[in-house]
Design a protein around this motif. Structure first.
Motif, PDB file in Angstrom:
ATOM      1  N   LYS A 165      70.787  24.598  91.666  1.00 42.78           N
ATOM      2  CA  LYS A 165      70.210  25.740  90.970  1.00 42.78           C
ATOM      3  C   LYS A 165      68.786  25.409  90.523  1.00 42.78           C
ATOM      4  O   LYS A 165      68.489  24.263  90.182  1.00 42.78           O
ATOM      5  CB  LYS A 165      71.077  26.124  89.777  1.00 42.78           C
ATOM      6  CG  LYS A 165      72.477  26.600  90.180  1.00 42.78           C
ATOM      7  CD  LYS A 165      73.318  26.983  88.976  1.00 42.78           C
ATOM      8  CE  LYS A 165      74.697  27.468  89.406  1.00 42.78           C
ATOM      9  NZ  LYS A 165      75.531  27.862  88.254  1.00 42.78           N
ATOM     10  N   LEU A 166      67.919  26.432  90.541  1.00 39.10           N
ATOM     11  CA  LEU A 166      66.505  26.228  90.244  1.00 39.10           C
ATOM     12  C   LEU A 166      66.044  27.105  89.079  1.00 39.10           C
ATOM     13  O   LEU A 166      66.643  28.147  88.807  1.00 39.10           O
ATOM     14  CB  LEU A 166      65.658  26.571  91.475  1.00 39.10           C
ATOM     15  CG  LEU A 166      65.979  25.842  92.784  1.00 39.10           C
ATOM     16  CD1 LEU A 166      65.098  26.378  93.902  1.00 39.10           C
ATOM     17  CD2 LEU A 166      65.809  24.346  92.624  1.00 39.10           C
ATOM     18  N   TYR A 167      64.943  26.663  88.432  1.00 41.55           N
ATOM     19  CA  TYR A 167      64.265  27.524  87.472  1.00 41.55           C
ATOM     20  C   TYR A 167      63.432  28.528  88.256  1.00 41.55           C
ATOM     21  O   TYR A 167      63.004  28.271  89.384  1.00 41.55           O
ATOM     22  CB  TYR A 167      63.345  26.704  86.560  1.00 41.55           C
ATOM     23  CG  TYR A 167      64.078  25.799  85.604  1.00 41.55           C
ATOM     24  CD1 TYR A 167      64.749  26.312  84.497  1.00 41.55           C
ATOM     25  CD2 TYR A 167      64.085  24.416  85.806  1.00 41.55           C
ATOM     26  CE1 TYR A 167      65.421  25.477  83.606  1.00 41.55           C
ATOM     27  CE2 TYR A 167      64.757  23.578  84.920  1.00 41.55           C
ATOM     28  CZ  TYR A 167      65.425  24.112  83.832  1.00 41.55           C
ATOM     29  OH  TYR A 167      66.084  23.281  82.963  1.00 41.55           O
ATOM     30  N   TRP A 168      63.162  29.689  87.653  1.00 44.30           N
ATOM     31  CA  TRP A 168      62.326  30.698  88.302  1.00 44.30           C
ATOM     32  C   TRP A 168      60.877  30.240  88.351  1.00 44.30           C
ATOM     33  O   TRP A 168      60.198  30.383  89.359  1.00 44.30           O
ATOM     34  CB  TRP A 168      62.454  32.017  87.551  1.00 44.30           C
ATOM     35  CG  TRP A 168      61.978  33.243  88.281  1.00 44.30           C
ATOM     36  CD1 TRP A 168      62.744  34.112  89.012  1.00 44.30           C
ATOM     37  CD2 TRP A 168      60.637  33.755  88.329  1.00 44.30           C
ATOM     38  NE1 TRP A 168      61.966  35.130  89.521  1.00 44.30           N
ATOM     39  CE2 TRP A 168      60.662  34.937  89.115  1.00 44.30           C
ATOM     40  CE3 TRP A 168      59.423  33.345  87.793  1.00 44.30           C
ATOM     41  CZ2 TRP A 168      59.528  35.703  89.364  1.00 44.30           C
ATOM     42  CZ3 TRP A 168      58.283  34.097  88.050  1.00 44.30           C
ATOM     43  CH2 TRP A 168      58.350  35.262  88.836  1.00 44.30           C
ATOM     44  N   GLY A 169      60.393  29.693  87.212  1.00 44.79           N
ATOM     45  CA  GLY A 169      59.008  29.256  87.134  1.00 44.79           C
ATOM     46  C   GLY A 169      58.816  28.158  86.117  1.00 44.79           C
ATOM     47  O   GLY A 169      59.716  27.851  85.327  1.00 44.79           O
ATOM     48  N   SER A 170      57.638  27.572  86.133  1.00 47.46           N
ATOM     49  CA  SER A 170      57.346  26.448  85.235  1.00 47.46           C
ATOM     50  C   SER A 170      56.862  26.910  83.863  1.00 47.46           C
ATOM     51  O   SER A 170      56.915  26.151  82.890  1.00 47.46           O
ATOM     52  CB  SER A 170      56.294  25.545  85.873  1.00 47.46           C
ATOM     53  OG  SER A 170      55.090  26.273  86.111  1.00 47.46           O
ATOM     54  N   VAL A 171      56.373  28.147  83.805  1.00 49.42           N
ATOM     55  CA  VAL A 171      55.837  28.677  82.545  1.00 49.42           C
ATOM     56  C   VAL A 171      56.244  30.143  82.404  1.00 49.42           C
ATOM     57  O   VAL A 171      56.734  30.771  83.339  1.00 49.42           O
ATOM     58  CB  VAL A 171      54.292  28.586  82.503  1.00 49.42           C
ATOM     59  CG1 VAL A 171      53.837  27.134  82.562  1.00 49.42           C
ATOM     60  CG2 VAL A 171      53.670  29.384  83.642  1.00 49.42           C
ATOM     61  N   SER A 172      56.010  30.678  81.218  1.00 47.79           N
ATOM     62  CA  SER A 172      56.191  32.111  80.994  1.00 47.79           C
ATOM     63  C   SER A 172      54.855  32.793  81.249  1.00 47.79           C
ATOM     64  O   SER A 172      53.907  32.635  80.475  1.00 47.79           O
ATOM     65  CB  SER A 172      56.648  32.375  79.553  1.00 47.79           C
ATOM     66  OG  SER A 172      57.934  31.835  79.329  1.00 47.79           O
ATOM     67  N   GLY A 173      54.775  33.512  82.342  1.00 55.48           N
ATOM     68  CA  GLY A 173      53.505  34.139  82.685  1.00 55.48           C
ATOM     69  C   GLY A 173      53.694  35.349  83.577  1.00 55.48           C
ATOM     70  O   GLY A 173      54.804  35.643  84.033  1.00 55.48           O
ATOM     71  N   THR A 220      62.028  30.027  82.425  1.00 56.99           N
ATOM     72  CA  THR A 220      61.908  28.582  82.229  1.00 56.99           C
ATOM     73  C   THR A 220      63.122  27.932  81.580  1.00 56.99           C
ATOM     74  O   THR A 220      63.200  26.704  81.516  1.00 56.99           O
ATOM     75  CB  THR A 220      60.680  28.267  81.358  1.00 56.99           C
ATOM     76  OG1 THR A 220      60.834  28.909  80.077  1.00 56.99           O
ATOM     77  CG2 THR A 220      59.402  28.773  82.010  1.00 56.99           C
ATOM     78  N   SER A 221      64.065  28.744  81.103  1.00 56.68           N
ATOM     79  CA  SER A 221      65.197  28.192  80.352  1.00 56.68           C
ATOM     80  C   SER A 221      66.496  28.131  81.143  1.00 56.68           C
ATOM     81  O   SER A 221      67.422  27.405  80.760  1.00 56.68           O
ATOM     82  CB  SER A 221      65.433  29.015  79.076  1.00 56.68           C
ATOM     83  OG  SER A 221      64.293  29.013  78.247  1.00 56.68           O
ATOM     84  N   TYR A 222      66.574  28.883  82.229  1.00 52.89           N
ATOM     85  CA  TYR A 222      67.831  28.971  82.985  1.00 52.89           C
ATOM     86  C   TYR A 222      67.618  28.629  84.457  1.00 52.89           C
ATOM     87  O   TYR A 222      66.604  29.001  85.057  1.00 52.89           O
ATOM     88  CB  TYR A 222      68.418  30.371  82.876  1.00 52.89           C
ATOM     89  CG  TYR A 222      68.821  30.762  81.477  1.00 52.89           C
ATOM     90  CD1 TYR A 222      70.092  30.471  80.985  1.00 52.89           C
ATOM     91  CD2 TYR A 222      67.916  31.412  80.630  1.00 52.89           C
ATOM     92  CE1 TYR A 222      70.449  30.818  79.692  1.00 52.89           C
ATOM     93  CE2 TYR A 222      68.277  31.764  79.337  1.00 52.89           C
ATOM     94  CZ  TYR A 222      69.546  31.466  78.878  1.00 52.89           C
ATOM     95  OH  TYR A 222      69.900  31.805  77.598  1.00 52.89           O
TER      96      TYR A 222
END
Length: 259
Positions: free
Chosen positions: A108-116, A241-243
């Protein structure tokens, strides 16, 4: 113990059945006759799953000329044995078509590295989010955005963009041909879940879709993106970034491309 009973000891377990196999039936005259399973199915009007899976095909780019062609799942094993490589499973649902990759992210992966801001389709409305079928455009904008342009293939959009499915002649759909599906495209996968998995089951090395939560490229806000659970249709929006969630690349049925 009768002779007939003793003969049952010589029987072996049946592990597979072919249409050319037969069973023994008693005819109206009291005589035992062999009846092939193909004949029995025809007489009884038996409908197998292979006959009701219209709208789902296994796509390949032929090794001989790299031309994209489709096969019904029941016909694929013979093509695979002849050396063809499956590009993916094509779903035709109404006026929508979607090519599902044979495999997905190993973890499983994160969607992105930051909230943007990703720059693609964005809405916080549940019903509006389901109308997004622009996964290709979404992914391109996300990867070009200031927020995510440095994210690599360990994040959901980058993983899909880096995905490649090539044949023996190094032709097919290379990196850059695949994208993170939009929420509407994810709903196509849910609506055809069993058909897709039936076709994937015919492809050597393929990974079945899981009854689990998958990321989409549809954003809800700067820090949140939509997910869909391919089990009960639960649609939610989670922190990028949290899930960590499953990721399955998709593409279009198109002419072979060369690296």
């Amino acid at each position: 113990m009768s002779e007939q009973t003793r003969k049952f000891k010589d029987f072996t377990s049946v592990t597979s059945v072919q249409s050319s196999d037969y069973i023994v039936l008693m005819n109206s005259s009291g005589k035992a006759e062999k009846v092939s399973l193909a004949t029995l199915k025809s007489a009884l009007g038996v409908v197998t799953y292979d006959t009701v899976i219209d709208g789902v095909f296994i796509a390949t780019h032929r090794t001989a000329d790299n031309y994209p062609v489709l096969y019904r799942p029941v016909d694929w094993p013979a093509q695979q044995s002849a050396g063809q490589v499956a590009t993916g499973v094509l779903v035709c649902d109404g006026d929508k078509q979607l090519l599902i990759a044979p495999t997905e992210s190993a973890s499983k992966l994160y969607w992105g590295s930051v909230s943007g801001e990703g720059g693609g389709f964005k809405t916080g409305d549940y019903l509006t989010a389901k109308t997004d079928y622009a996964g290709k455009t979404n992914t391109a904008k996300i990867l070009a955005s200031n927020s995510y342009k440095n994210d690599g293939d360990t994040y959901a959009p980058g993983f899909c963009n880096a995905y490649s499915r090539m044949n023996a002649n190094n032709q097919g759909l290379p990196a850059g041909s695949w994208w993170l599906p939009s929420l509407g495209e994810m709903w196509l996968m849910l609506a055809n879940f069993n058909k897709i998995n039936y076709a994937l089951g015919k492809i050597t090395g393929a990974t079945l879709l899981q009854r689990d939560s998958y990321w989409s490229s549809t954003e809800s806000s700067a820090g949140i993106a939509w997910v869909l659970l391919l089990n009960d249709g639960f649609q939610g929006n989670l922190s990028k970034t949290s899930y960590q969630r499953r990721v399955r690349p998709v593409s279009a049925f198109q002419k072979a491309l060369t690296l």
